[in-house]
Write a protein that holds these residues in place. Structure first.
Motif, PDB file in Angstrom:
ATOM      1  N   ALA A 507      12.707  16.397   4.146  1.00 52.02           N
ATOM      2  CA  ALA A 507      13.419  15.346   3.403  1.00 52.02           C
ATOM      3  C   ALA A 507      12.681  14.011   3.523  1.00 52.02           C
ATOM      4  CB  ALA A 507      14.849  15.208   3.929  1.00 52.02           C
ATOM      5  N   ILE A 508      12.254  13.675   4.735  1.00 50.89           N
ATOM      6  CA  ILE A 508      11.498  12.428   4.926  1.00 50.89           C
ATOM      7  C   ILE A 508      10.213  12.456   4.119  1.00 50.89           C
ATOM      8  CG2 ILE A 508      10.220  11.033   6.605  1.00 50.89           C
ATOM      9  CD1 ILE A 508      12.235  11.938   8.726  1.00 50.89           C
ATOM     10  N   ALA A 509       9.484  13.559   4.211  1.00 49.03           N
ATOM     11  CA  ALA A 509       8.213  13.677   3.493  1.00 49.03           C
ATOM     12  C   ALA A 509       8.432  13.577   1.986  1.00 49.03           C
ATOM     13  CB  ALA A 509       7.535  14.997   3.852  1.00 49.03           C
ATOM     14  N   GLY A 510       9.488  14.225   1.486  1.00 52.95           N
ATOM     15  CA  GLY A 510       9.778  14.180   0.052  1.00 52.95           C
ATOM     16  C   GLY A 510      10.151  12.790  -0.416  1.00 52.95           C
ATOM     17  N   ILE A 511      10.953  12.096   0.389  1.00 54.30           N
ATOM     18  CA  ILE A 511      11.351  10.720   0.044  1.00 54.30           C
ATOM     19  C   ILE A 511      10.132   9.796   0.038  1.00 54.30           C
ATOM     20  CG2 ILE A 511      12.678   8.722   0.831  1.00 54.30           C
ATOM     21  CD1 ILE A 511      14.717  10.771   1.987  1.00 54.30           C
ATOM     22  N   LEU A 512       9.281   9.920   1.042  1.00 52.56           N
ATOM     23  CA  LEU A 512       8.089   9.071   1.114  1.00 52.56           C
ATOM     24  C   LEU A 512       7.114   9.380  -0.018  1.00 52.56           C
ATOM     25  CD1 LEU A 512       7.313   8.991   4.957  1.00 52.56           C
ATOM     26  CD2 LEU A 512       8.454   7.254   3.581  1.00 52.56           C
ATOM     27  N   ALA A 513       6.988  10.654  -0.368  1.00 54.69           N
ATOM     28  CA  ALA A 513       6.065  11.033  -1.443  1.00 54.69           C
ATOM     29  C   ALA A 513       6.465  10.402  -2.770  1.00 54.69           C
ATOM     30  CB  ALA A 513       6.012  12.548  -1.576  1.00 54.69           C
ATOM     31  N   ASN A 514       7.749  10.165  -2.940  1.00 52.59           N
ATOM     32  CA  ASN A 514       8.260   9.607  -4.193  1.00 52.59           C
ATOM     33  C   ASN A 514       8.133   8.089  -4.253  1.00 52.59           C
ATOM     34  OD1 ASN A 514       9.271  10.222  -6.723  1.00 52.59           O
ATOM     35  ND2 ASN A 514      11.403  10.047  -6.087  1.00 52.59           N
ATOM     36  N   LYS A 515       7.725   7.482  -3.130  1.00 48.40           N
ATOM     37  CA  LYS A 515       7.582   6.027  -3.100  1.00 48.40           C
ATOM     38  C   LYS A 515       6.214   5.602  -3.631  1.00 48.40           C
ATOM     39  CE  LYS A 515      10.734   5.055   0.755  1.00 48.40           C
ATOM     40  NZ  LYS A 515      10.886   4.383   2.065  1.00 48.40           N
ATOM     41  N   LYS A 516       6.122   4.349  -4.011  1.00 50.39           N
ATOM     42  CA  LYS A 516       4.861   3.799  -4.509  1.00 50.39           C
ATOM     43  C   LYS A 516       3.835   3.739  -3.387  1.00 50.39           C
ATOM     44  CE  LYS A 516       2.873  -0.262  -6.751  1.00 50.39           C
ATOM     45  NZ  LYS A 516       3.135  -1.638  -7.279  1.00 50.39           N
ATOM     46  N   TYR A 517       2.619   4.171  -3.706  1.00 53.23           N
ATOM     47  CA  TYR A 517       1.532   4.140  -2.718  1.00 53.23           C
ATOM     48  C   TYR A 517       1.025   2.720  -2.548  1.00 53.23           C
ATOM     49  CZ  TYR A 517      -3.035   4.797  -0.573  1.00 53.23           C
ATOM     50  OH  TYR A 517      -4.115   4.712   0.259  1.00 53.23           O
ATOM     51  N   ILE A 518       0.872   2.308  -1.291  1.00 48.92           N
ATOM     52  CA  ILE A 518       0.378   0.968  -0.969  1.00 48.92           C
ATOM     53  C   ILE A 518      -1.014   1.105  -0.381  1.00 48.92           C
ATOM     54  CG2 ILE A 518       0.803  -1.134   0.363  1.00 48.92           C
ATOM     55  CD1 ILE A 518       3.763  -0.224   0.526  1.00 48.92           C
ATOM     56  N   PRO A 519      -2.035   0.579  -1.037  1.00 55.39           N
ATOM     57  CA  PRO A 519      -3.398   0.687  -0.499  1.00 55.39           C
ATOM     58  C   PRO A 519      -3.519   0.012   0.856  1.00 55.39           C
ATOM     59  CG  PRO A 519      -3.407  -0.035  -2.785  1.00 55.39           C
ATOM     60  CD  PRO A 519      -1.991  -0.101  -2.326  1.00 55.39           C
ATOM     61  N   GLU A 520      -4.446   0.520   1.657  1.00 53.11           N
ATOM     62  CA  GLU A 520      -4.670  -0.055   2.983  1.00 53.11           C
ATOM     63  C   GLU A 520      -5.184  -1.487   2.865  1.00 53.11           C
ATOM     64  OE1 GLU A 520      -7.140   2.236   5.510  1.00 53.11           O
ATOM     65  OE2 GLU A 520      -5.755   3.923   5.651  1.00 53.11           O
ATOM     66  N   SER A 521      -4.752  -2.336   3.814  1.00 57.13           N
ATOM     67  CA  SER A 521      -5.228  -3.717   3.891  1.00 57.13           C
ATOM     68  C   SER A 521      -5.593  -4.017   5.335  1.00 57.13           C
ATOM     69  CB  SER A 521      -4.144  -4.676   3.402  1.00 57.13           C
ATOM     70  OG  SER A 521      -3.013  -4.631   4.268  1.00 57.13           O
ATOM     71  N   SER A 522      -5.984  -5.248   5.589  1.00 61.58           N
ATOM     72  CA  SER A 522      -6.380  -5.624   6.952  1.00 61.58           C
ATOM     73  C   SER A 522      -5.217  -5.547   7.924  1.00 61.58           C
ATOM     74  CB  SER A 522      -6.965  -7.041   6.951  1.00 61.58           C
ATOM     75  OG  SER A 522      -5.997  -7.961   6.431  1.00 61.58           O
ATOM     76  N   GLY A 523      -3.992  -5.609   7.409  1.00 63.84           N
ATOM     77  CA  GLY A 523      -2.819  -5.559   8.287  1.00 63.84           C
ATOM     78  C   GLY A 523      -2.202  -4.186   8.415  1.00 63.84           C
ATOM     79  N   THR A 524      -2.793  -3.181   7.774  1.00 64.35           N
ATOM     80  CA  THR A 524      -2.246  -1.819   7.805  1.00 64.35           C
ATOM     81  C   THR A 524      -2.480  -1.160   9.166  1.00 64.35           C
ATOM     82  OG1 THR A 524      -2.630  -1.537   5.438  1.00 64.35           O
ATOM     83  CG2 THR A 524      -2.327   0.458   6.737  1.00 64.35           C
ATOM     84  N   LEU A 525      -1.427  -0.541   9.683  1.00 68.56           N
ATOM     85  CA  LEU A 525      -1.552   0.211  10.927  1.00 68.56           C
ATOM     86  C   LEU A 525      -2.324   1.497  10.647  1.00 68.56           C
ATOM     87  CD1 LEU A 525      -0.750   0.804  13.924  1.00 68.56           C
ATOM     88  CD2 LEU A 525       1.296   1.925  13.009  1.00 68.56           C
ATOM     89  N   LYS A 526      -3.473   1.646  11.270  1.00 64.48           N
ATOM     90  CA  LYS A 526      -4.284   2.839  11.051  1.00 64.48           C
ATOM     91  C   LYS A 526      -3.733   3.980  11.911  1.00 64.48           C
ATOM     92  CE  LYS A 526      -8.541   0.500   9.690  1.00 64.48           C
ATOM     93  NZ  LYS A 526      -8.427   0.967   8.291  1.00 64.48           N
ATOM     94  N   ALA A 527      -3.447   5.102  11.246  1.00 65.46           N
ATOM     95  CA  ALA A 527      -2.788   6.217  11.931  1.00 65.46           C
ATOM     96  C   ALA A 527      -3.765   7.203  12.545  1.00 65.46           C
ATOM     97  CB  ALA A 527      -1.882   6.953  10.950  1.00 65.46           C
ATOM     98  N   ASP A 528      -5.061   6.985  12.342  1.00 61.79           N
ATOM     99  CA  ASP A 528      -6.039   7.953  12.839  1.00 61.79           C
ATOM    100  C   ASP A 528      -6.881   7.414  13.997  1.00 61.79           C
ATOM    101  OD1 ASP A 528      -7.484   6.088  11.458  1.00 61.79           O
ATOM    102  OD2 ASP A 528      -8.358   7.481  10.009  1.00 61.79           O
ATOM    103  N   THR A 529      -6.315   6.490  14.745  1.00 61.49           N
ATOM    104  CA  THR A 529      -7.047   5.891  15.856  1.00 61.49           C
ATOM    105  C   THR A 529      -6.517   6.386  17.196  1.00 61.49           C
ATOM    106  OG1 THR A 529      -5.554   3.974  15.992  1.00 61.49           O
ATOM    107  CG2 THR A 529      -7.436   3.802  14.491  1.00 61.49           C
ATOM    108  N   GLY A 530      -7.338   6.225  18.219  1.00 59.63           N
ATOM    109  CA  GLY A 530      -6.908   6.589  19.564  1.00 59.63           C
ATOM    110  C   GLY A 530      -5.746   5.741  20.042  1.00 59.63           C
TER     111      GLY A 530
END
Length: 565
Positions: A507-530
């Motif tokens: 349900a969470i994934a489906g709700i998020l998929a339906n939202k507008k995509y926001i391109p990464e910016s300098s303030g975006t939390l990077k999810a692929d870091t240590g």
């Protein structure tokens, strides 16, 4: 270095090496790209879709995926009840095993449909061959369902705005035919050539070396044992599970079966990276899962290889480690490895009796199930980990004063409510079930379902509900669990703990998929870091500690500190 330790390192490293290319293959399967098995399975799948009138090209919303999931499980539940309640007079029953009682059949069918395989019966005497084949079918179905839901998650995490997330039946069939079946076939062939039965003949009469006549159970065991491992199912053909010499004949088969348990679960993590073209994200998730796995594995091996000081004072040699409840052909280190692998995943099979583990080792097996996200079950382990990711992203966003985002989608109150409900369900089911059982036993001590009083008896009850809620299926077998109370209460918990933790993340994934995509910016939390990996690990540690420390203190921790010396 100790040869046992070398074998453990070999098994762990080989599993990871095999999981990486398998993950790439799985990503290609779910993406609909060409694979080497297409010529074999394309005609079979097309025939299936033609007969069932399913359009595998029609994309579905997240709600339609969940409806399909629930409907097929209801159908298979009803069929399973029909078989087990009537197996006594149905065919393929050469040993004349009786039909199950209603409460035991209820528990067993839910157990196998939910990928738990909690067995309150002994396979040799409790199920006919027809029943075993039915349960083996469910081991494919339950694992395939979990993997199909992981594929839906993969689709939802792509950088796009959509409510169409692929086709459930396409993912489900491909999971069974292209992934689970080929690997299971290889494992089954290895087992057959090492002595595991694969026959429809009944018990065989043999004469032992000391002249005793023994009835030895046979049956179509190799096929069921293969998918029980590959699909993180865990339900054994024999009562002793993989401690039985016909299920797990030697150290080589022990290596094969141990690798089979987490292989696809780890491969799905790498498949996520290949599918999303975000390999760093996959390695971060794999790193967090593996760090948690090793934190449980290393001390468990230490405790099991050093044994108990109380037993040493009795003059009993423990040079082989704590060998109570273990098979000499495997040893203490390999048994400890299996114990952690089987509980960090939702497998639940055993090659040693967990009730005989030293107290702290028993605690680590319970923690693996209480977290239920360090590799986890087929597909569902990733869904559980996704819940921790959502919580970690939300907390991180609050800490830096920004709207939380994950892969370009804003995480808002609605998603957090679902995530917290899914997380809180797990400790609620475990702790409420244990509390009720403790209270009932206090009022009626004559019920006699505990072989051990005190701290260890409490641990046995805590373990049973932890295993049920984690859809694991292993047990502290000092517990007499084939009673209406345990069959029904565990059945209800397995049912809730299987489907709500699937519904919530999808349900969470489906709700998020339906939202507008926001391109990464300098303030975006990077999810692929240590750094973010450390954050997820901290969230898991804190939430699980707050939820379960008190119960663990009453059971294995108290038992450990009450031991003399």
């Amino acid at each position: 270095m100790n040869p046992e330790i070398i074998s453990v390192i070999f098994i762990v490293v080989l599993t990871i090496i095999m999981a990486i290319p398998l993950g790439k293959y799985i990503a290609r399967v779910y993406a609909g790209e060409k694979t080497m098995l297409d010529p074999v399975f394309n005609p079979i799948e097309k025939l299936f879709y033609r007969i069932s009138r399913i359009d595998a090209t029609q994309e579905m919303t997240w709600k339609e995926h969940l409806v399909a999931l629930l409907v097929i499980n209801i159908v298979w539940f009803m069929y399973g009840m029909l078989i087990l309640l009537n197996q006594g007079w149905l065919p393929l029953n050469p040993d004349g095993n009786p039909s199950m009682t209603a409460d035991l059949a209820f528990n067993t069918v839910i157990s196998f449909v939910s990928n738990t395989n909690l067995q309150h019966y002994s396979g040799e005497s409790g199920v006919s061959y027809l029943g075993q084949l039915t349960l083996m079918l469910y081991q494919f179905i339950s694992a395939g369902v979990g993997m199909a839901m992981a594929a839906v998650l993969f689709n939802a995490l792509r950088e796009r705005t959509t409510d169409k997330l692929g086709n459930f039946y396409d993912y489900f069939i491909k999971s069974c035919t292209r992934i689970l079946l080929p690997i299971s076939l290889i494992v089954a062939i290895i087992l057959v050539f090492n002595g595991t039965p694969m026959t429809f003949e009944g018990k065989d009469t043999i004469t032992s070396l000391q002249g005793d006549t023994v009835q030895v159970s046979r049956g179509p065991a190799a096929g069921m044992i293969a998918i029980k491992q590959v699909g993180t199912n865990g339900g054994g053909f024999y009562g002793a599970n993989s401690a039985h010499p016909l299920e797990n004949p030697n150290f080589f088969t022990n290596i094969v079966e141990t690798i089979s348990i987490p292989l696809v679960s780890i491969a799905l993590v790498f498949a996520l990276g290949y599918y999303l073209k975000r390999k760093k994200l996959a390695w971060m998730i794999f790193g967090v899962m593996t760090a948690g796995f090793l934190l449980f594995l290393i001390p468990t091996i230490y405790f099991e290889m050093h044994g108990s000081t109380a037993i040493t004072r009795l003059g009993i040699d423990q040079s082989l480690g704590s060998m109570e409840g273990k098979e000499v052909r495997f040893g203490s280190a390999a048994s400890a490895l299996w114990a952690i692998v089987t509980t960090c995943t939702s497998n639940g099979s055993v090659n040693a009796m967990h009730d005989s583990l030293t107290p702290m080792s028993g605690m680590f097996t319970m923690l693996g199930m209480q977290i239920n996200a360090f590799y986890g079950g087929k597909g569902v382990g990733l869904l559980n980990f996704y819940i921790f990711v959502i919580i970690a992203v939300f907390i991180s966003g609050l800490m830096v004063g920004r709207t939380p985002e994950f892969l370009g989608k804003k995480i808002e109150v609605r998603e957090m409510k679902i995530a917290m409900l899914v997380f809180l369900l797990h400790p609620l089911l475990i702790l409420a079930g244990t509390a009720l059982s403790s209270y009932i036993l206090y009022l009626h001590p004559d019920y006699g379902w505990l072989n051990n009083p005190g701290y260890h008896g409490f641990s046995e009850m805590l373990y049973e509900y932890t295993s049920s809620s984690a859809n694991n299926g292993s047990g502290f077998e000092g517990l007499g669990d084939n009673t209406p109370w345990w069959n029904i209460s565990c059945g209800i918990i397995m049912l809730l703990a299987r489907f709500i933790p699937i519904i919530g993340p999808i349900a969470i994934a489906g709700i998020l998929a339906n939202k507008k995509y926001i391109p990464e910016s300098s303030g975006t939390l990077k999810a692929d870091t240590g750094t973010f990996g450390v954050m997820i690990f901290a969230v898991i540690a804190i939430l699980v500690a707050l939820s379960f420390f008190t119960a663990l203190a009453l059971g294995p921790i108290a038992e450990y500190f009450s031991m003399p010396g």
